[in-house]
Design a protein around this motif. Structure first.
Motif, PDB file in Angstrom:
ATOM      1  N   ARG A   1       0.808  -1.086  -0.139  1.00 50.84           N
ATOM      2  CA  ARG A   1      -0.059  -0.025   0.052  1.00 50.84           C
ATOM      3  C   ARG A   1       0.912   1.144   0.013  1.00 50.84           C
ATOM      4  NH1 ARG A   1      -5.310  -1.077  -0.138  1.00 50.84           N
ATOM      5  NH2 ARG A   1      -5.130  -0.243  -1.948  1.00 50.84           N
ATOM      6  N   ASP A   2       0.713   2.273  -0.720  1.00 46.35           N
ATOM      7  CA  ASP A   2       1.441   3.668  -0.776  1.00 46.35           C
ATOM      8  C   ASP A   2       0.789   4.326   0.397  1.00 46.35           C
ATOM      9  OD1 ASP A   2       2.253   6.077  -1.223  1.00 46.35           O
ATOM     10  OD2 ASP A   2       1.818   6.051  -3.198  1.00 46.35           O
ATOM     11  N   GLU A   3       1.561   4.577   1.278  1.00 47.94           N
ATOM     12  CA  GLU A   3       1.242   5.187   2.433  1.00 47.94           C
ATOM     13  C   GLU A   3       0.878   6.682   2.268  1.00 47.94           C
ATOM     14  OE1 GLU A   3       0.056   4.017   5.135  1.00 47.94           O
ATOM     15  OE2 GLU A   3       0.709   2.030   4.746  1.00 47.94           O
ATOM     16  N   ALA A   4       1.256   7.403   1.232  1.00 46.11           N
ATOM     17  CA  ALA A   4       1.037   8.769   0.821  1.00 46.11           C
ATOM     18  C   ALA A   4      -0.147   8.777   0.331  1.00 46.11           C
ATOM     19  CB  ALA A   4       2.236   9.138  -0.109  1.00 46.11           C
ATOM     20  N   ASP A   5      -0.657   7.929  -0.513  1.00 46.41           N
ATOM     21  CA  ASP A   5      -2.054   7.808  -1.222  1.00 46.41           C
ATOM     22  C   ASP A   5      -2.633   6.639  -1.053  1.00 46.41           C
ATOM     23  OD1 ASP A   5      -4.264   7.731  -2.646  1.00 46.41           O
ATOM     24  OD2 ASP A   5      -3.390   8.800  -4.173  1.00 46.41           O
ATOM     25  N   ARG A   6      -3.456   6.164  -0.106  1.00 42.44           N
ATOM     26  CA  ARG A   6      -3.676   4.926   0.258  1.00 42.44           C
ATOM     27  C   ARG A   6      -4.597   4.181  -0.451  1.00 42.44           C
ATOM     28  NH1 ARG A   6      -2.486   2.517   4.636  1.00 42.44           N
ATOM     29  NH2 ARG A   6      -4.651   1.768   4.886  1.00 42.44           N
ATOM     30  N   ARG A   7      -5.020   4.743  -1.657  1.00 44.78           N
ATOM     31  CA  ARG A   7      -5.815   4.259  -2.602  1.00 44.78           C
ATOM     32  C   ARG A   7      -5.117   3.322  -3.612  1.00 44.78           C
ATOM     33  NH1 ARG A   7      -8.140   9.500  -5.317  1.00 44.78           N
ATOM     34  NH2 ARG A   7      -5.901   9.899  -5.037  1.00 44.78           N
ATOM     35  N   ALA A   8      -3.726   3.632  -3.738  1.00 44.23           N
ATOM     36  CA  ALA A   8      -2.734   3.049  -4.662  1.00 44.23           C
ATOM     37  C   ALA A   8      -2.005   2.250  -4.007  1.00 44.23           C
ATOM     38  CB  ALA A   8      -1.989   3.841  -5.142  1.00 44.23           C
ATOM     39  N   GLU A   9      -1.392   1.094  -4.896  1.00 50.27           N
ATOM     40  CA  GLU A   9      -0.509   0.099  -4.221  1.00 50.27           C
ATOM     41  C   GLU A   9       0.562  -0.207  -5.315  1.00 50.27           C
ATOM     42  OE1 GLU A   9      -3.087  -3.066  -2.833  1.00 50.27           O
ATOM     43  OE2 GLU A   9      -3.583  -3.606  -5.134  1.00 50.27           O
ATOM     44  N   TRP A  10       1.818  -0.189  -4.585  1.00 45.50           N
ATOM     45  CA  TRP A  10       2.837  -0.708  -5.506  1.00 45.50           C
ATOM     46  C   TRP A  10       3.178  -2.144  -5.595  1.00 45.50           C
ATOM     47  CZ3 TRP A  10       5.234   3.202  -7.895  1.00 45.50           C
ATOM     48  CH2 TRP A  10       4.903   4.671  -7.484  1.00 45.50           C
ATOM     49  N   LEU A  11       3.262  -2.575  -6.895  1.00 47.18           N
ATOM     50  CA  LEU A  11       3.379  -3.983  -7.158  1.00 47.18           C
ATOM     51  C   LEU A  11       5.012  -4.349  -7.578  1.00 47.18           C
ATOM     52  CD1 LEU A  11       0.471  -4.054  -9.507  1.00 47.18           C
ATOM     53  CD2 LEU A  11       0.245  -4.670  -7.037  1.00 47.18           C
ATOM     54  N   ALA A  12       5.307  -5.256  -7.174  1.00 43.73           N
ATOM     55  CA  ALA A  12       6.716  -5.934  -7.431  1.00 43.73           C
ATOM     56  C   ALA A  12       6.800  -7.284  -7.583  1.00 43.73           C
ATOM     57  CB  ALA A  12       7.723  -5.036  -6.468  1.00 43.73           C
ATOM     58  N   LEU A  13       7.861  -7.683  -8.356  1.00 49.61           N
ATOM     59  CA  LEU A  13       8.005  -9.140  -8.350  1.00 49.61           C
ATOM     60  C   LEU A  13       8.763  -9.946  -7.032  1.00 49.61           C
ATOM     61  CD1 LEU A  13       9.057  -9.925 -12.193  1.00 49.61           C
ATOM     62  CD2 LEU A  13       6.799 -10.083 -11.196  1.00 49.61           C
ATOM     63  N   THR A  14       8.260 -10.966  -6.690  1.00 47.67           N
ATOM     64  CA  THR A  14       8.934 -11.528  -5.776  1.00 47.67           C
ATOM     65  C   THR A  14      10.219 -12.270  -6.405  1.00 47.67           C
ATOM     66  OG1 THR A  14       7.747 -13.729  -6.280  1.00 47.67           O
ATOM     67  CG2 THR A  14       6.972 -12.167  -4.518  1.00 47.67           C
ATOM     68  N   PRO A  15      11.087 -12.891  -5.743  1.00 47.12           N
ATOM     69  CA  PRO A  15      12.192 -13.586  -6.236  1.00 47.12           C
ATOM     70  C   PRO A  15      11.776 -14.576  -7.410  1.00 47.12           C
ATOM     71  CG  PRO A  15      12.717 -13.024  -4.079  1.00 47.12           C
ATOM     72  CD  PRO A  15      11.486 -12.571  -4.268  1.00 47.12           C
ATOM     73  N   ALA A  16      10.413 -15.441  -6.929  1.00 40.71           N
ATOM     74  CA  ALA A  16      10.086 -16.401  -7.595  1.00 40.71           C
ATOM     75  C   ALA A  16       9.413 -15.846  -8.850  1.00 40.71           C
ATOM     76  CB  ALA A  16       9.006 -17.167  -6.918  1.00 40.71           C
TER      77      ALA A  16
END
Lengths: 150, 150
Positions: B93-108
């Motif tokens: 969750r983006d704490e500055a704008d709680r509507r948005a969320e950051w997505l990132a790949l896991t190592p897998a």
DNA sequence: GCTTGTTAGTTACAAAATCAACTATTACTC
DNA sequence: GAGTAATAGTTGATTTTGTAACTAACAAGC
């Protein structure tokens, strides 16, 4: 507006990946033209394709259309049913081989075809005008190779 | 190509209609590549696209991906859910704008990405080898214009 | 003839895409 | 700062596609 991380993790370039580029270009080109046949006649892409094939080549069977357009037979079956229901085409059983049926546009279907064909020709000219004659010809040639149509 | 209009079975040439050609080429190119990510990882085209964007650009929001890939947000939402469920990505969750969320790949997820990226690069090279260097570069350039990416 | 295999086209069911409505949060306006 | 509009993302209903099984007709071998 969120900020995209700009450092690249590797050297693969999605903007130059051909399947991606082809898809983006194709979607954009189809979408704009789609609004015409959808807006004017409430047709789907499958129906437009069948209509065009019949308008261009005259009588054909569903199988013929499938081979030419590389469309699956169930798609064609449904498109044909819809076009028939709107009285844009008529079916005639082949008496020599009663499994097959010949499809042909009705006068109403031909009118629709001619209208859309003109729009298509104009649209195609507009797209082509992004390039010079030589480039446009080369583009078509390359796309035919990629599509396996040559 | 003829310029003369005739009434019956006219001179409109479907084989040269750009939206049709683009579609055929695109379908063919996507289909072949699809068999890899589908066969190897059971992924859909939407999921593969999201994975690729994250692999290439690092952290992004769903909205960012939608703008880059011109995908509708519901498609992305579902693809993200699927990838998360398979533990290929994590959301923050983006704490500055709680509507948005950051997505990132896991190592897998990164492992899968690297595998598919290699396949993609090879496949792209194979497609490109249908043409000489100059032609291939021009093709990419023209497709970018058609896609509105330039 | 009868059996087996193939083909043209349809239909039923499952998977996926599209569209609209929804929640939660932030931004704007007075 | 209360009220309204806008935005990020999700969910549900509808439409469209894809897959497999099906019917009806033909074909080939025996």
């Amino acid at each position: 507006m969120s900020h995209v991380q700009s450092e690249k993790n590797d050297d693969f370039d999605l903007q130059n990946f051909l399947p991606f580029l082809l898809n983006q270009a194709s979607e954009r080109a189809s979408l704009e033209f789609q609004s015409v046949y959808k807006g004017r006649y409430g047709m789907l892409r499958t129906e437009w394709r069948v209509l065009f094939h019949l308008g261009l080549f005259g009588e054909m069977t569903a199988k013929d259309i499938g081979e030419r357009a590389k469309m699956h037979k169930t798609k064609i079956s449904r498109a044909v049913a819809k076009l028939e229901q709107r009285r844009y085409l008529k079916r005639t059983r082949d008496e020599a081989d009663r499994r097959a049926e010949w499809l042909a546009l009705t006068p109403a279907g031909q009118t629709v075809y001619r209208d859309l064909r003109n729009v298509a020709a104009n649209y195609d000219a507009r797209l082509s005008s992004l390039f010079n004659e030589e480039e446009a010809a080369l583009l078509r040639h390359m796309l035919q190779r990629l599509a396996g149509l040559d």
